[in-house]
Design an enzyme around this catalytic site. Structure first.
Site, PDB file in Angstrom:
ATOM      1  NE  ARG A 183      -4.187  -1.658   0.235  1.00 51.35           N
ATOM      2  CZ  ARG A 183      -4.304  -2.772  -0.479  1.00 51.35           C
ATOM      3  NH1 ARG A 183      -3.321  -3.127  -1.319  1.00 51.35           N
ATOM      4  NH2 ARG A 183      -5.391  -3.513  -0.371  1.00 51.35           N
ATOM      5  CD  GLU A 216      -3.401   3.908  -4.887  1.00 54.81           C
ATOM      6  OE1 GLU A 216      -4.341   3.105  -5.051  1.00 54.81           O
ATOM      7  OE2 GLU A 216      -2.278   3.587  -4.441  1.00 54.81           O
ATOM      8  CG  HIS A 218      -3.976   0.039  -6.292  1.00 55.18           C
ATOM      9  ND1 HIS A 218      -4.215   0.632  -5.075  1.00 55.18           N
ATOM     10  CD2 HIS A 218      -3.957  -1.296  -6.048  1.00 55.18           C
ATOM     11  CE1 HIS A 218      -4.358  -0.298  -4.133  1.00 55.18           C
ATOM     12  NE2 HIS A 218      -4.212  -1.481  -4.719  1.00 55.18           N
TER      13      HIS A 218
END
Length: 304
Positions: free
Chosen positions: A220, A248, A267
């Site tokens: 992450r 993000e 992602h």
């Protein structure tokens, strides 16, 4: 007794209809819950859905288990009501994410982005490249994803050294990282996001990596101190491959868009053909265990 399970799509209804003792009920994420929610004991949240989970939990008085479709549980740890179990989808996405990590390393070592830019400019940029062969990769995170990566890496003639939260046979403990980081060509980070792992990859961590090493983050974004990484990339001392970032998504003016030595994807490591089917295979197995009166094997305890 039949277990009522709320699922967010038709595929979930079809898959869970085949599980003994389970009645799947379709709900629409973001819309009012169906009447069956009053008796639902299991909730399968929509993968990466942005709805505040506490709003949904408040409408589920009989809830006993939240079964995720993702391996990451950071949005739900400490948020599920007291007495409600939380289980992840570990085992569903590790292979896909490991495949991305291998591809990212190959792209960097074999200069694929460099050759693609040359093609667009109609230049025949013949030159020698590096290779994944003989590389030493430190894998920080020795769970399903880390093991899936190790299995895919070794056929390329490279080696993986595993690091877990605590030491065990074949796995170093995270406390050994300061002494390990200087001896590897690349470091893959695949830890869950917790209070313990937030900013784990900070300036000191990066400084211990040798010149020219590659940091690969498939965990992450907040696991990495973005400012510290940007500084290392701007200096040209390190390279990186990121599928996740902090923040993000990246704002248009963020320095990560323009720093050298970075391979960046939005992602998508686990977003590929069959990912939902693989997730529901794990969900069905976990729900089946719960329906039999057993605990899910992917049960989250504490932060993880």
């Amino acid at each position: 007794m039949t277990l009522t399970v709320l699922v967010p799509d038709d595929l979930g209804v079809r898959v869970l209809s085949g599980v003994a003792g389970v009645r799947p009920v379709r709900y629409e994420p973001g819309a009012p819950l169906p009447a069956e929610a009053a008796h639902a004991e299991v909730l399968v949240p929509k993968f990466l859905h942005s709805t505040d989970p506490t709003e949904v939990f408040a409408q589920l008085p009989a809830l006993k288990l939240v079964q995720l479709m993702s391996a990451g549980a950071e949005r739900f740890v400490g948020v599920v009501p007291d007495g409600v179990l939380l289980s992840t989808c570990r085992g569903a996405h590790g292979g896909s994410t490991a495949e991305w990590a291998i591809g990212a390393l190959l792209a960097i070592y074999r200069d694929f982005p460099v050759f693609e830019r040359a093609r667009q400019e109609r230049r025949w940029d013949y030159h020698k490249t590096d290779t994944l062969q003989d590389k030493r990769v430190l894998v920080v995170g020795a769970g399903d994803l880390g093991e899936q990566f190790r299995r895919r890496l070794e056929p390329f003639g490279a080696t993986a050294t595993m690091v877990g939260r605590t030491a065990r046979p074949g796995v170093h403990g995270v406390d050994e990282l300061p002494d390990l980081l200087g001896g590897f060509d690349a470091v893959l980070v695949v830890v869950p996001l917790t209070a313990e792992t937030t900013r784990m990859v900070d300036a000191k961590f990066l400084a211990r990596m040798p010149d020219g090493a590659i940091l690969v983050n498939a965990a992450r974004g907040p696991v990495v101190d973005t400012d510290a990484l940007v500084a290392e990339l701007r200096s040209g001392r390190l390279r990186a491959a990121l599928d996740v970032t902090d923040p993000e998504p990246l704002p248009a003016d963020h320095p990560l868009w323009s720093v050298p030595g970075l391979f960046l994807t939005p992602h998508v490591a686990g977003t590929c053909t069959g990912n939902t089917e693989r997730a529901y295979a794990v969900v069905a197995a976990e729900v089946a265990r719960f329906a039999r009166g057993e605990q899910p094997v992917n049960l989250v305890r504490g932060d993880y």
